[in-house]
Design a protein around this motif. Structure first.
Motif, short mmCIF file in Angstrom:
data_model
loop_
_atom_site.label_atom_id
_atom_site.label_comp_id
_atom_site.label_asym_id
_atom_site.label_seq_id
_atom_site.Cartn_x
_atom_site.Cartn_y
_atom_site.Cartn_z
N TYR A 29 60.04 38.55 64.65
CA TYR A 29 58.71 39.16 64.82
C TYR A 29 57.62 38.33 64.17
N VAL A 49 61.04 39.68 71.49
CA VAL A 49 60.11 40.63 70.89
C VAL A 49 58.65 40.31 71.18
N SER A 59 56.31 42.74 72.82
CA SER A 59 55.76 43.87 72.08
C SER A 59 54.28 43.65 71.75
N ILE A 62 57.44 50.82 71.12
CA ILE A 62 58.29 49.93 71.92
C ILE A 62 59.22 49.15 70.99
N TYR A 63 58.86 49.09 69.73
CA TYR A 63 59.74 48.46 68.73
C TYR A 63 61.13 49.08 68.79
N ASN A 97 50.27 48.69 74.72
CA ASN A 97 51.22 47.93 73.93
C ASN A 97 52.37 48.82 73.42
N HIS A 155 55.48 45.99 62.98
CA HIS A 155 56.77 45.50 63.43
C HIS A 155 57.44 44.59 62.41
#
Length: 452
Positions: free
Chosen positions: A48, A203, A206, A28-29, A24, A242
């Motif tokens: 998010y 998003v 994510s 990656i945010y 994950n 996130h």
């Protein structure tokens, strides 16, 4: 006749969680920050938050299926047993897009970033070096992968906490509003549902690591309990990180602008913490890319193994387990060779395949739960109606909506891949006259588990 080597059950709850987090990739945010910021008109917190709610429905479906069918193969195995073997094949085929191209994305990103930092070294050198190292570690065993993943995932989480601490310090320090509580990130006159949903459609990618966890069922201790717990814990960790990071960013930098979406996160980090935080950010991001690549190679090799063991793919190659390392060595090598495509294709192309494959698999896992519920002839309890019918219907509807939002080239490419899989399915079944090959150890769903 000697018994064929099997996958070894060694993974604990937190090892599974860290492998899911590694695929994950919490960082990656920042990789998608600029694109997500633009897609949500700056309202990342709402985007998010909606994504977390949506993913919880599909995550619940994965947890139900992982408990009922604790076998490696994820959506491929679920669809094969809950719907029909032919449906399982097509789901597994489209899921290959997600798993084969995930390590390619890691390799491309690694090459681009390090080439930018060290221009004298060509990107392809970094790509080949990363792929080789990932293959060696993956071959040594899934426990090695889990332990390395845990270290790098913890580094990512620590960085995100430190980054939020910088933001909080700015909010409470001189010139800041002096308050950490506000409804502005969630409720704003400029925030519409369509804007929030558009941001969520970006998003949501994510939160894809829980599919990876289900590929590890046969290497997990007590998978019926461990895998469902791991899914929800992972979603909770990523969701808090996130949503929380987005909340503090919007409070502390409500008018943030950037010159380039690809470097937006780096610009923001430099503003928040200066050169020191920027240097730490670069280091942790490299570790994050490495970890995501390792988890991706581990996962795709397990999916190929299950399809090989079932003779869907040539069994002698894809169903082979190394007698010493107890890992699908040939599959790891095949995945590594395919990952060399990172030298020739763009990251945009690779992401398109991942998006289509992942969302398609998510849709069918929700359908699997619905299918098993409808096949159950016993009178269901009210709680079962909620968890096994209503929730997966909501999950399937949301994923179908996300699929519809993909651009035309992505949809066309995915449909072409599915068409190729359909042709191969016709070949395997002799025009649907014969059943698909079946593993001698397979059992029906009812033989393995009673309905929850």
């Amino acid at each position: 006749m000697s018994e064929q080597p099997k996958l070894k059950r060694t993974l604990t709850l937190w090892q599974v969680i860290f492998l899911g987090l590694a695929w994950n990739t919490p960082m990656i945010y920042f990789s998608v920050f600029g694109v997500a910021f633009e897609g949500s008109n700056g309202f990342l917190t709402a985007a998010y938050f909606i994504a977390v709610l949506a993913v919880l429905f599909t995550g619940a479906s994965y947890a139900i299926m992982a408990k009922k069918i604790p076998i490696a193969g994820s959506a491929y195995t679920f669809a094969k047993k809950a719907i029909h073997p032919n449906a399982g094949f097509l789901v597994g085929w489209v899921l290959l897009l997600n798993y084969l191209f995930a390590p390619i994305i890691a390799a491309i990103t690694f090459g681009i970033f390090l080439n930018a930092e060290f221009p004298a070294v060509p990107a392809y050198v970094w790509i080949i070096g990363l792929i080789t190292l990932l293959a060696v570690i993956a071959i040594r065993g899934v426990s090695s992968s889990a332990n390395i993943s845990r270290l790098f995932v913890i580094l990512q989480i620590i960085f995100m906490v430190v980054f939020c601490a910088y933001l909080i310090y700015g909010l409470l320090g001189d010139g800041g509003p002096g308050s950490l509580v506000s409804t502005e990130p969630f409720i704003n006159v400029d925030l519409s549902l369509s804007v929030a949903l558009a941001g969520a459609s970006i998003v949501v990618f994510s939160f894809l690591g829980f599919d990876t966890m289900t590929t590890l069922s046969e290497e997990t201790i007590n998978p019926k309990k461990t895998i469902p717990k791991a899914i929800f814990i992972m979603i909770a960790i990523v969701g808090v990180l996130h949503v929380g990071t987005s909340y503090f960013i919007q409070l502390s930098h409500p008018g943030f602008t950037f010159t380039n979406p690809d470097s937006a996160a780096l610009e923001l980090v430099s503003i928040v913490g200066g050169s020191l935080l920027r240097s730490i950010f670069i280091t942790v991001l490299i570790a994050a890319i490495f970890t995501q690549g390792l988890a991706s190679v581990t996962s795709v090799s397990r999916l190929l193994y299950v399809m090989g063991r079932d003779s869907i793919l040539p069994k002698n190659f894809f169903g082979y387990i190394h007698p010493k390392f107890k890992t699908p060595v040939i599959n790891i090598i095949i995945a590594s060779v395919i990952s060399l495509l990172a030298i020739f294709i763009s990251i945009d192309d690779a992401i398109r395949f991942v998006n289509f494959g992942a969302l398609s698999a998510f849709f069918f896992v929700n359908v699997c739960v619905i299918s098993l519920f409808l096949k159950n002839k016993e009178k269901p309890r009210f709680s079962h109606v909620i968890t096994n019918l209503l929730c997966p219907v909501i999950g399937a509807a949301f994923i179908a909506w996300l699929l519809a939002l993909l651009d035309i080239p992505t949809i066309m490419g995915g449909l072409l891949w599915m068409a190729a899989g359909s042709i191969y399915l016709i070949y395997l079944t002799n025009g649907f006259k014969l059943p698909l090959p079946r593993s001698t150890k397979e059992k029906t769903v009812s033989e393995q588990n009673q309905a929850i």
